[in-house]
Design a protein around this motif. Sequence first.
Motif, PDB file in Angstrom:
ATOM      1  N   GLU A  99       0.831  -1.207   0.000  1.00  0.00           N
ATOM      2  CA  GLU A  99       0.000   0.000   0.000  1.00  0.00           C
ATOM      3  C   GLU A  99       0.863   1.253   0.000  1.00  0.00           C
ATOM      4  OE1 GLU A  99      -2.659  -0.373   3.322  1.00  0.00           O
ATOM      5  OE2 GLU A  99      -3.620  -2.140   2.474  1.00  0.00           O
ATOM      6  N   ALA A 100       1.911   1.251   0.794  1.00  0.00           N
ATOM      7  CA  ALA A 100       2.819   2.401   0.845  1.00  0.00           C
ATOM      8  C   ALA A 100       3.526   2.587  -0.493  1.00  0.00           C
ATOM      9  CB  ALA A 100       3.838   2.220   1.973  1.00  0.00           C
ATOM     10  N   ALA A 101       3.923   1.496  -1.119  1.00  0.00           N
ATOM     11  CA  ALA A 101       4.598   1.575  -2.414  1.00  0.00           C
ATOM     12  C   ALA A 101       3.669   2.149  -3.486  1.00  0.00           C
ATOM     13  CB  ALA A 101       5.118   0.197  -2.823  1.00  0.00           C
ATOM     14  N   VAL A 102       2.412   1.716  -3.484  1.00  0.00           N
ATOM     15  CA  VAL A 102       1.438   2.247  -4.442  1.00  0.00           C
ATOM     16  C   VAL A 102       1.275   3.753  -4.227  1.00  0.00           C
ATOM     17  CG1 VAL A 102      -1.019   2.253  -5.070  1.00  0.00           C
ATOM     18  CG2 VAL A 102       0.215   0.087  -4.870  1.00  0.00           C
ATOM     19  N   ARG A 103       1.173   4.187  -2.977  1.00  0.00           N
ATOM     20  CA  ARG A 103       1.055   5.634  -2.692  1.00  0.00           C
ATOM     21  C   ARG A 103       2.274   6.398  -3.196  1.00  0.00           C
ATOM     22  NH1 ARG A 103      -0.870   3.632   2.212  1.00  0.00           N
ATOM     23  NH2 ARG A 103       1.083   4.141   3.286  1.00  0.00           N
ATOM     24  N   ARG A 104       3.415   5.735  -3.292  1.00  0.00           N
ATOM     25  CA  ARG A 104       4.649   6.363  -3.776  1.00  0.00           C
ATOM     26  C   ARG A 104       4.827   6.213  -5.289  1.00  0.00           C
ATOM     27  NH1 ARG A 104       5.499   5.015   1.543  1.00  0.00           N
ATOM     28  NH2 ARG A 104       7.130   6.122   2.705  1.00  0.00           N
ATOM     29  N   GLY A 105       3.821   5.661  -5.959  1.00  0.00           N
ATOM     30  CA  GLY A 105       3.865   5.548  -7.411  1.00  0.00           C
ATOM     31  C   GLY A 105       4.384   4.234  -7.958  1.00  0.00           C
ATOM     32  N   ALA A 106       4.577   3.244  -7.116  1.00  0.00           N
ATOM     33  CA  ALA A 106       5.113   1.956  -7.575  1.00  0.00           C
ATOM     34  C   ALA A 106       4.056   1.149  -8.315  1.00  0.00           C
ATOM     35  CB  ALA A 106       5.637   1.148  -6.397  1.00  0.00           C
ATOM     36  N   THR A 107       4.528   0.365  -9.262  1.00  0.00           N
ATOM     37  CA  THR A 107       3.669  -0.586  -9.960  1.00  0.00           C
ATOM     38  C   THR A 107       4.199  -2.009  -9.831  1.00  0.00           C
ATOM     39  OG1 THR A 107       4.876  -0.229 -12.035  1.00  0.00           O
ATOM     40  CG2 THR A 107       2.884   1.119 -11.650  1.00  0.00           C
TER      41      THR A 107
END
Length: 156
Positions: A99-107
């Motif tokens: 979830e944190a990675a998605v908020r940081r733009g990760a795919t």
Amino acid sequence: MGVILETASWDDPVGVRLRREQESEAVECCGADPARDPGPPAADVDLFLLARDAETAVAVGCAGLRRLDETTYEVERVYVTSAWRGRRIGEVLLRALEEAAVRRGATRMRLETGSGRPASVRLYERCGYHRIERFGHYADRERSVCFERTLTASAA
């Protein structure tokens, strides 16, 4: 018994202790060499989580997140103390990192574990990760097993 997650510094003494426990287990089960893979420096860790017993606040697990490139993060040092295993705490930590990675733009998420850690392999496969070729500094490590998962805003 439940857990709460809290953000901590990579250098937090409790986190350091948990990562040392994880390293000791890796040496014992996989023949890991902590000198060869000391983990990332604190400056490279974007997020470090501690899982604590909701009743006693005792730390029972940890996991970190490190950026590999613009769209990819690596999961670092997922660990749950032996007394707390089997309660899906590793999954809770992993999902929070996603979830944190998605908020940081990760795919995309990547990670590595040792071939002598079947419980870890099962965790990652259960959470939707698939095996990939060894990457980065794991490329020449025969005992490394690497995984990847594509992230979407709804997947995390």
